[in-house]
Scaffold this active site. Structure first.
Site, short mmCIF file in Angstrom:
data_model
loop_
_atom_site.label_atom_id
_atom_site.label_comp_id
_atom_site.label_asym_id
_atom_site.label_seq_id
_atom_site.Cartn_x
_atom_site.Cartn_y
_atom_site.Cartn_z
CG HIS A 27 63.34 53.00 13.99
ND1 HIS A 27 64.01 51.81 14.02
CD2 HIS A 27 63.51 53.50 12.76
CE1 HIS A 27 64.58 51.61 12.85
NE2 HIS A 27 64.29 52.62 12.06
CG HIS A 63 56.97 41.33 11.77
ND1 HIS A 63 57.92 41.46 12.76
CD2 HIS A 63 57.62 41.50 10.60
CE1 HIS A 63 59.09 41.67 12.20
NE2 HIS A 63 58.95 41.71 10.90
CD GLU A 107 55.01 58.44 9.86
OE1 GLU A 107 53.93 57.86 9.70
OE2 GLU A 107 55.23 59.58 9.44
#
Length: 133
Positions: A27, A63, A107
């Site tokens: 995030h 991604h 994390e």
């Protein structure tokens, strides 16, 4: 109310806004810290901040295999600390001057990296401790 300033006061007020984005394994929190605009009452339009994050970060990192798909990481180890530096360096170019306050990467619930302009001048480790009952 005693001690409060009128809306027409010359006192400049500083505000912080944060936009949270998530991608693949972590995030990102992006905070900006300018003066609150007297006309709009905003630090920055959140729609503009969202677009900037999308253009600068999400398109590049979401991604992706950082080591193979992002040229910056061909010669830089893709640690969370270095990802924070990468995000800072690119966001600071896209935002108006002196607007970006910090990049915070979660994390996990317990592993968080924060990068600010001050981070460039020193290495700091912050511990956020919680007493368990």
């Amino acid at each position: 109310m005693a001690g409060s300033s009128a809306s027409g006061s010359a006192e400049e007020r500083i505000g912080y806004i944060t936009r949270v984005e998530s991608f693949s394994a972590s995030h990102r929190l992006h905070s900006v810290r300018p003066q609150i605009d007297r006309l709009t009452g905003m630090v920055m339009n959140l729609t503009d901040l969202k677009k900037c994050i999308e253009d600068v970060i999400m398109t590049t990192l979401d991604h992706k295999n950082l080591d193979k798909d992002v040229p910056y990481f061909a010669n830089v180890v893709s640690t969370t600390e270095n990802v924070a530096v990468y995000i800072w360096d690119n966001m600071v170019k896209a935002l108006p001057p002196n607007l970006l306050y910090e990049i915070k990467i979660h994390e996990s619930d317990k592993n968080i990296v924060v990068f600010t302009e001050e981070s460039r001048r020193s290495t700091l480790v912050a511990l956020d401790m919680c007493k368990c009952h």
